[in-house]
Write a protein that holds these residues in place. Structure first.
Motif, PDB file in Angstrom:
ATOM      1  N   ARG A  62       7.571  32.028  20.837  1.00 12.54           N
ATOM      2  CA  ARG A  62       6.479  33.010  20.764  1.00 12.54           C
ATOM      3  C   ARG A  62       6.855  34.339  21.394  1.00 12.54           C
ATOM      4  NH1 ARG A  62       2.621  29.007  22.204  1.00 12.54           N
ATOM      5  NH2 ARG A  62       2.461  29.943  24.262  1.00 12.54           N
ATOM      6  N   ASP A  63       7.610  34.314  22.485  1.00 11.04           N
ATOM      7  CA  ASP A  63       7.962  35.591  23.109  1.00 11.04           C
ATOM      8  C   ASP A  63       8.913  36.407  22.230  1.00 11.04           C
ATOM      9  OD1 ASP A  63      10.120  33.947  23.585  1.00 11.04           O
ATOM     10  OD2 ASP A  63      10.293  34.424  25.713  1.00 11.04           O
ATOM     11  N   ARG A  68       6.483  39.662  23.557  1.00 13.87           N
ATOM     12  CA  ARG A  68       5.965  39.639  24.926  1.00 13.87           C
ATOM     13  C   ARG A  68       5.807  38.189  25.370  1.00 13.87           C
ATOM     14  NH1 ARG A  68       0.712  38.208  23.973  1.00 13.87           N
ATOM     15  NH2 ARG A  68      -0.163  38.946  22.020  1.00 13.87           N
ATOM     16  N   SER A  69       5.847  37.994  26.671  1.00 12.17           N
ATOM     17  CA  SER A  69       5.671  36.653  27.226  1.00 12.17           C
ATOM     18  C   SER A  69       4.199  36.314  27.351  1.00 12.17           C
ATOM     19  CB  SER A  69       6.323  36.568  28.609  1.00 12.17           C
ATOM     20  OG  SER A  69       7.714  36.709  28.495  1.00 12.17           O
ATOM     21  N   ASP A  70       3.907  35.033  27.417  1.00  8.43           N
ATOM     22  CA  ASP A  70       2.557  34.559  27.679  1.00  8.43           C
ATOM     23  C   ASP A  70       2.651  33.309  28.545  1.00  8.43           C
ATOM     24  OD1 ASP A  70       3.234  32.495  25.944  1.00  8.43           O
ATOM     25  OD2 ASP A  70       2.006  33.217  24.300  1.00  8.43           O
TER      26      ASP A  70
END
Length: 134
Positions: A62-63, A68-70
């Motif tokens: 996903r990043d 972006r990170s989550d």
């Protein structure tokens, strides 16, 4: 979905993809029953859908996909993946590997065996992944 992906997905379901997707759903339901397992249940349901129709899609971090990170791609995702590996990941990966070994014996089964091996890797570390069109 392209006609080739559709044909491969139909053959996939007939040649064992349904049973492995069912294994992912069982793991997701068990995790959902334990309220604290809801984050793992969500990931398992997403990958169950991917396991049912893997051709024409791919799993990516996903990043990398969002840029972006989550929560699922950080430290909590790492801890979640370790817990998943111990509780459910190893037996789902084992199921994919055994199915791949059975399928690789035939020439027709080689692309399906390769897909099972990719899914075995995802089975070990599913948190932080998203499914996107290939």
């Amino acid at each position: 979905m392209s006609p080739v992906s559709l044909l491969l997905n139909i053959l996939w379901v007939v040649l064992g993809g349904f049973w492995m997707a069912l294994g992912w759903v069982v793991a997701a339901v068990i995790m959902a029953i334990t309220i604290i397992g809801l984050p793992w249940a969500r990931a398992a349901f997403n990958i169950a859908t991917y396991t049912l129709f893997p051709f024409g899609q791919k799993a990516v971090s996903r990043d990398e996909h969002l840029g972006r990170s989550d929560v699922g791609t950080g430290v909590l995702g790492l801890i979640g993946n370790i817990i998943w590996l111990v509780l459910a990941g190893w037996w789902l990966a084992l199921g994919h590997v055994v199915t791949a070994v059975i399928l690789v014996v035939t020439i027709v089964g080689i692309p399906f065996a390769w897909a099972h091996l990719k899914l075995a890797g995802i089975a070990l570390w599913p948190i932080g992944k998203t499914i996107v069109p290939a």
